[in-house]
Design a protein around this motif. Structure first.
Motif, PDB file in Angstrom:
ATOM      1  N   ALA A  65      -5.959  -0.914   2.214  1.00 17.21           N
ATOM      2  CA  ALA A  65      -5.345  -2.045   2.906  1.00 17.21           C
ATOM      3  C   ALA A  65      -3.859  -2.133   2.591  1.00 17.21           C
ATOM      4  CB  ALA A  65      -6.049  -3.343   2.514  1.00 17.21           C
ATOM      5  N   ALA A  66      -3.478  -1.887   1.341  1.00 17.21           N
ATOM      6  CA  ALA A  66      -2.067  -1.944   0.957  1.00 17.21           C
ATOM      7  C   ALA A  66      -1.262  -0.858   1.665  1.00 17.21           C
ATOM      8  CB  ALA A  66      -1.935  -1.810  -0.556  1.00 17.21           C
ATOM      9  N   MET A  67      -1.828   0.352   1.755  1.00 10.39           N
ATOM     10  CA  MET A  67      -1.116   1.440   2.430  1.00 10.39           C
ATOM     11  C   MET A  67      -0.948   1.157   3.919  1.00 10.39           C
ATOM     12  SD  MET A  67      -2.530   4.926   0.573  1.00 10.39           S
ATOM     13  CE  MET A  67      -4.280   4.522   0.599  1.00 10.39           C
ATOM     14  N   LEU A  68      -2.000   0.667   4.545  1.00 12.21           N
ATOM     15  CA  LEU A  68      -1.918   0.381   5.974  1.00 12.21           C
ATOM     16  C   LEU A  68      -0.969  -0.782   6.262  1.00 12.21           C
ATOM     17  CD1 LEU A  68      -5.652   0.854   7.047  1.00 12.21           C
ATOM     18  CD2 LEU A  68      -3.722   2.363   7.551  1.00 12.21           C
ATOM     19  N   ASP A  69      -0.908  -1.739   5.369  1.00 13.58           N
ATOM     20  CA  ASP A  69       0.035  -2.848   5.551  1.00 13.58           C
ATOM     21  C   ASP A  69       1.485  -2.382   5.403  1.00 13.58           C
ATOM     22  OD1 ASP A  69      -1.600  -4.984   6.241  1.00 13.58           O
ATOM     23  OD2 ASP A  69      -1.989  -5.564   4.163  1.00 13.58           O
ATOM     24  N   ALA A  70       1.711  -1.322   4.627  1.00 16.14           N
ATOM     25  CA  ALA A  70       3.068  -0.786   4.447  1.00 16.14           C
ATOM     26  C   ALA A  70       3.493   0.132   5.586  1.00 16.14           C
ATOM     27  CB  ALA A  70       3.144  -0.011   3.121  1.00 16.14           C
ATOM     28  N   TRP A  71       2.551   0.518   6.404  1.00 14.47           N
ATOM     29  CA  TRP A  71       2.774   1.468   7.496  1.00 14.47           C
ATOM     30  C   TRP A  71       3.562   0.815   8.633  1.00 14.47           C
ATOM     31  CZ3 TRP A  71      -1.746   1.950  11.362  1.00 14.47           C
ATOM     32  CH2 TRP A  71      -1.461   2.877  12.366  1.00 14.47           C
ATOM     33  N   HIS A  72       4.617   1.463   9.072  1.00 16.25           N
ATOM     34  CA  HIS A  72       5.354   1.030  10.247  1.00 16.25           C
ATOM     35  C   HIS A  72       6.008   2.251  10.877  1.00 16.25           C
ATOM     36  CE1 HIS A  72       8.362  -0.904  12.835  1.00 16.25           C
ATOM     37  NE2 HIS A  72       7.536  -1.929  12.838  1.00 16.25           N
ATOM     38  N   MET A  73       5.993   2.307  12.217  1.00 16.31           N
ATOM     39  CA  MET A  73       6.570   3.441  12.929  1.00 16.31           C
ATOM     40  C   MET A  73       7.486   2.950  14.038  1.00 16.31           C
ATOM     41  SD  MET A  73       3.296   6.055  13.190  1.00 16.31           S
ATOM     42  CE  MET A  73       4.279   7.562  13.285  1.00 16.31           C
ATOM     43  N   THR A  74       8.585   3.685  14.237  1.00 13.35           N
ATOM     44  CA  THR A  74       9.487   3.423  15.351  1.00 13.35           C
ATOM     45  C   THR A  74       8.987   4.178  16.586  1.00 13.35           C
ATOM     46  OG1 THR A  74      10.885   5.341  14.885  1.00 13.35           O
ATOM     47  CG2 THR A  74      11.410   3.278  13.722  1.00 13.35           C
ATOM     48  N   PRO A  75       9.485   3.816  17.779  1.00 12.07           N
ATOM     49  CA  PRO A  75       9.101   4.575  18.973  1.00 12.07           C
ATOM     50  C   PRO A  75       9.380   6.071  18.835  1.00 12.07           C
ATOM     51  CG  PRO A  75      10.146   2.530  19.617  1.00 12.07           C
ATOM     52  CD  PRO A  75      10.277   2.617  18.121  1.00 12.07           C
ATOM     53  N   LEU A  78       2.207   5.517   1.206  1.00  8.49           N
ATOM     54  CA  LEU A  78       1.171   5.790   0.208  1.00  8.49           C
ATOM     55  C   LEU A  78       1.484   5.125  -1.127  1.00  8.49           C
ATOM     56  CD1 LEU A  78       0.543   9.583   0.958  1.00  8.49           C
ATOM     57  CD2 LEU A  78      -0.627   7.600   1.905  1.00  8.49           C
ATOM     58  N   ALA A  79       2.769   4.935  -1.428  1.00  8.62           N
ATOM     59  CA  ALA A  79       3.155   4.325  -2.697  1.00  8.62           C
ATOM     60  C   ALA A  79       2.718   2.875  -2.787  1.00  8.62           C
ATOM     61  CB  ALA A  79       4.666   4.423  -2.890  1.00  8.62           C
ATOM     62  N   ALA A  80       2.370   2.272  -1.636  1.00  5.19           N
ATOM     63  CA  ALA A  80       1.942   0.868  -1.642  1.00  5.19           C
ATOM     64  C   ALA A  80       0.537   0.688  -2.198  1.00  5.19           C
ATOM     65  CB  ALA A  80       2.019   0.300  -0.225  1.00  5.19           C
TER      66      ALA A  80
END
Length: 286
Positions: A235-245, A280-282
């Motif tokens: 959950a922590a890794m997915l919450d840290a995930w963000h992508m630009t277009p 992943l560090a999250a």
């Protein structure tokens, strides 16, 4: 008393082992959209790097939400807000909506950039003859029942377009785009962003002042209730995930070029190691 004590120890050990096993494996619900395939395989590889067995399970959208509510699916990586709200509403007490990983997603009507004099959806009306296919002005779309199909039907009505929408698979629609683009012929189609075609072709998103097609959407991930407690690191890794277009388009295009989602995602990970290492560090348990 000794046998009872031994039995209790054994029960505790089995319970703990089951919890560890649950934490080390998850099921990701997927569909066959290009961006969903891309991010699902991306996270399958990243989670496996962390020693977590991630299984991909392809299901239709209605079954996806039912599966999350029943605990048959742990997580799904693509929820469009607000377009997907109708799917979530019946299960809102049994499914948890999580962080936004992509901002300002949109559905749109699109033409190639080489087409002059068409910049808005309304402009299609005066140039309908140029878009004839099998004797009728045509907008190429995807399957009925999808949100963008219904939005396009609304656009045809609101702008009084003398067009039909020809529904097919995403693959068939994109084959029509490829052929028209190669010949520099007019074509109008439904598309959404994020999508890899924007990295491959020079396309024009038509202005839609009536707002028939939904824009400004957030793409979030969602999970079965209690996922944070059972899989806190994931959950922590997915919450840290963000992508630009650009990041998401290049991921999808890499997969398209490789012809294999695992190989394409693996190459993209290698090319974007610093970015993914930040996600992943999250993992607080890592």
């Amino acid at each position: 008393m000794q046998p009872i004590k031994t039995a209790l120890i054994g029960a505790v050990f089995c319970s703990a082992a089951a919890q560890v096993a649950a934490a080390d494996s998850i099921t990701i619900g997927t569909n066959n959209w290009a961006e969903n395939i891309a991010v699902s395989h991306l996270w399958q590889l990243l989670l496996e790097e962390q020693g977590i067995d991630a299984t991909l399970k392809e299901v239709s959208k209605p079954l996806l939400f039912g599966g999350l509510a029943e605990g048959d699916i742990d997580v799904s990586l693509e929820f469009w807000l607000p377009s997907d709200n109708s799917y979530l509403t019946p299960y809102k007490d049994r499914i948890e909506l999580h962080g936004t990983w992509y901002d300002d997603a949109l559905d749109a009507l699109v033409v190639p950039a080489y087409i002059d004099d068409i910049d808005t959806v309304a402009d299609l009306k005066a140039h309908a003859e140029a878009f004839e296919y099998q004797g009728q002005p045509t907008i190429f779309g995807i399957e009925p029942g999808s949100a963008i199909y219904e939005e396009t039907e609304t656009a045809i009505e609101q702008y009084s377009l003398p067009f039909r929408q020809l529904s097919s698979s995403e693959t068939a629609m994109l084959a029509q785009l490829e052929e028209a683009y190669r010949r520099k012929e007019p074509i109008a189609l439904t598309l959404w962003q994020p999508h890899w075609v924007f990295a491959k072709y020079d396309l024009k998103i038509l202005d839609d002042p009536k707002g028939a097609l939904v824009s400004g959407q957030q793409v979030k991930w969602l999970a079965e209730k209690g996922f944070d407690e059972s899989h806190p690191g994931v959950a922590a890794m997915l919450d840290a995930w963000h992508m630009t277009p650009e990041q998401l388009s290049t991921l999808m295009l890499e997969i398209e070029k490789n012809g294999d989602p695992d190989q394409g995602a693996a190459q993209w990970i290698d090319d974007n190691r610093e970015l993914v290492d930040g996600w992943l560090a999250a993992d607080d348990d890592g």
